[in-house]
Design a protein around this motif. Structure first.
Motif, mmCIF file in Angstrom:
data_model
loop_
_atom_site.group_PDB
_atom_site.id
_atom_site.type_symbol
_atom_site.label_atom_id
_atom_site.label_comp_id
_atom_site.label_asym_id
_atom_site.label_seq_id
_atom_site.Cartn_x
_atom_site.Cartn_y
_atom_site.Cartn_z
ATOM 1 N N LEU A 1 37.386 39.001 44.108
ATOM 2 C CA LEU A 1 38.421 40.204 45.219
ATOM 3 C C LEU A 1 39.441 40.137 44.844
ATOM 4 C CD1 LEU A 1 37.241 41.996 47.329
ATOM 5 C CD2 LEU A 1 37.118 39.954 48.656
ATOM 6 N N VAL A 2 40.207 38.961 44.689
ATOM 7 C CA VAL A 2 41.667 38.724 44.629
ATOM 8 C C VAL A 2 41.675 39.256 43.859
ATOM 9 C CG1 VAL A 2 43.387 37.159 44.669
ATOM 10 C CG2 VAL A 2 41.458 36.443 46.262
ATOM 11 N N ASP A 3 41.169 39.249 41.877
ATOM 12 C CA ASP A 3 41.351 39.055 41.386
ATOM 13 C C ASP A 3 41.269 40.479 40.588
ATOM 14 O OD1 ASP A 3 41.913 36.616 40.173
ATOM 15 O OD2 ASP A 3 39.666 36.180 39.291
ATOM 16 N N GLN A 4 40.083 41.170 41.512
ATOM 17 C CA GLN A 4 39.832 42.492 41.350
ATOM 18 C C GLN A 4 41.175 43.333 41.967
ATOM 19 O OE1 GLN A 4 36.089 43.916 42.999
ATOM 20 N NE2 GLN A 4 37.099 45.931 43.210
ATOM 21 N N ILE A 5 41.677 43.178 42.995
ATOM 22 C CA ILE A 5 42.271 43.585 43.815
ATOM 23 C C ILE A 5 43.690 43.892 43.079
ATOM 24 C CG2 ILE A 5 43.539 44.431 46.021
ATOM 25 C CD1 ILE A 5 40.920 42.898 47.342
ATOM 26 N N ALA A 6 44.125 42.827 42.640
ATOM 27 C CA ALA A 6 45.428 42.474 42.140
ATOM 28 C C ALA A 6 45.279 43.154 41.044
ATOM 29 C CB ALA A 6 45.956 40.994 41.860
ATOM 30 N N ALA A 7 44.695 42.615 39.573
ATOM 31 C CA ALA A 7 43.949 43.735 38.294
ATOM 32 C C ALA A 7 44.813 45.331 39.001
ATOM 33 C CB ALA A 7 42.627 43.808 38.191
ATOM 34 N N SER B 1 50.140 41.812 46.718
ATOM 35 C CA SER B 1 50.499 41.827 47.604
ATOM 36 C C SER B 1 49.089 42.166 48.604
ATOM 37 C CB SER B 1 51.735 42.884 47.820
ATOM 38 O OG SER B 1 51.848 42.210 49.460
ATOM 39 N N LYS B 2 49.058 43.313 48.286
ATOM 40 C CA LYS B 2 46.882 43.642 49.473
ATOM 41 C C LYS B 2 46.441 42.262 48.943
ATOM 42 C CE LYS B 2 43.509 46.938 49.264
ATOM 43 N NZ LYS B 2 43.251 48.488 48.946
ATOM 44 N N ALA B 3 46.199 42.521 47.962
ATOM 45 C CA ALA B 3 45.097 40.945 47.731
ATOM 46 C C ALA B 3 45.248 40.039 47.771
ATOM 47 C CB ALA B 3 44.704 40.562 46.598
#
Length: 385
Positions: free
Chosen positions: A136-142, A147-149
């Motif tokens: 989930l973190v990697d997806q949002i960061a991509a 910062s949102k992740a």
């Protein structure tokens, strides 16, 4: 959980051990006889019927549990855990800014789609693992928002830790998850690029597009961009302006993070942005049949399409859609992309005068902040003069 449309009036017949302000919506007390709690529901024929659910000895938590079971609420879902956390005394005791950030994270997190065909908020807390949270973190960061992740993973860890301590879940899947690497960017949009994007948003601004119309954006986008640049404001400071900030001499700022407020004097550009915002709001309120608040601080300058005060999360979503579309249409390039906060940096840099003048205009209490916001190159005499 059911919600109440208006506060309950105090009922002297309700048992004293019940906090009436926290009763679930749609639950009523009949004081006759020994007393009974009941709800109203419609039968197969559409007739409203009374259904007793508990006696007078029932506790507040039992009443909530009964109504939740009747509403089909999944008490093991992430959505349920988040709701209990946000209603808790621990969450309500947090600073207003922290609660605002948590609300933003909850709204963004629960709506994320999954391969199971349902949003993330409907998943059971037992289905969460460190591997899932890391993806989930990697997806949002991509998506370009590291910062949102990181905000979301910190929020998730806080919610699960609270849930473990109170028996809502057994593990914290956010523990040990790697945070996204945030790039410390000090982007400074050039004057022509900034003007191009503002002009594009003015051209495409349309609050009520026709069905099938592609490429339109809310009119408040160009208004917010203009005010952010001219007054050197953050995005949250623009969307929370009200009529109370409009003075005879200029616009009274409402700066955050300890910065000093000041009055930005009127210019034709600033006056046009403010007048357009007020006219837009009046048109929307008239179309929606909204009453005009008497108090100036109750009249938000920037409103959504339905007339309510615009939420920062809603603005952020509209901004991301607008910039993404501008990139696809070739209005700007990826290298020219900038955030709304960068307009504040551009405004401080463009402010005339020395560093002290710029610091006073920006409201910063520390002169060291000018290293971040003032990216102008000073003109100095050569050593021979």
């Amino acid at each position: 959980m059911k919600t109440r449309s208006r506060p309950r009036k105090h009922n002297p017949h309700i048992p004293a051990h019940i906090d009436q302000s926290r009763l679930p919506g749609g639950v009523y007390f009949d004081q006759r006889g020994y007393g009974r709690w009941y709800v109203l529901a419609r039968d197969a024929a559409g007739r409203q019927r009374r259904k007793n659910i508990a006696d007078a000895k029932a506790t507040l938590s039992e009443l909530h549990r009964i109504t939740e079971e009747q509403d089909g609420i999944d008490k093991h879902s992430l959505k349920y855990l988040c709701e209990r956390f946000h209603e808790s005394a621990q969450c309500l005791a947090l600073a207003a800014k922290t609660r605002e950030d948590y609300e933003y994270c909850r709204e963004a997190l629960l709506k994320i789609p999954t391969k199971l065909g349902k949003p993330l908020g409907d998943l059971s807390t037992k289905q969460f693992s460190p591997a899932l949270v890391q993806r989930l973190v990697d997806q949002i960061a991509a998506e370009g928002t590291p910062s949102k992740a990181n905000h979301i993973v910190r929020y998730l860890g806080r919610v699960f830790r609270w849930g473990i301590n109170r028996g809502y879940c057994e593990t914290n899947p956010a523990t040990g998850v790697e945070h996204a690497k945030e790039r410390k960017q000090q982007r400074l949009p050039t004057g022509p690029i900034m003007a191009k994007l503002i002009a594009h948003s003015r051209e495409r601004g349309n609050d009520y597009p026709r069905r099938g119309q592609i490429g339109s954006c809310p009119t408040y986008l160009w208004i917010t961009m203009e005010i952010a640049y001219l007054c050197r404001l953050r995005g949250i400071e623009v969307v929370t302006l009200t009529d109370a900030n409009i003075t005879e001499h200029g616009l009274l700022t409402n700066r955050r993070k300890g910065s000093r407020d000041n009055i930005v004097t009127w210019s034709p550009r600033l006056r046009e942005a403010i007048d357009t915002a007020q006219k837009r709001r009046a048109d929307i309120w008239q179309k929606r049949g909204r009453a005009i608040p008497m108090m100036e601080d109750r009249r938000p300058l920037i409103v959504s399409r339905n007339g309510d005060a615009l939420r920062k999360s809603s603005f952020d979503s509209a901004w991301q859609r607008f910039v993404t579309r501008a990139l696809e249409q070739g209005i700007i390039t990826q290298e020219e992309r900038f955030s709304l906060h960068d307009l504040k940096r551009r405004g401080i840099t463009d402010t005339k005068g020395n560093r002290h003048d710029k610091q006073q205009a920006s409201g910063h209490r520390s002169a060291s902040m000018m290293d971040t916001y003032d990216l102008s190159v000073p003109h100095v005499p050569n050593s021979g003069d």
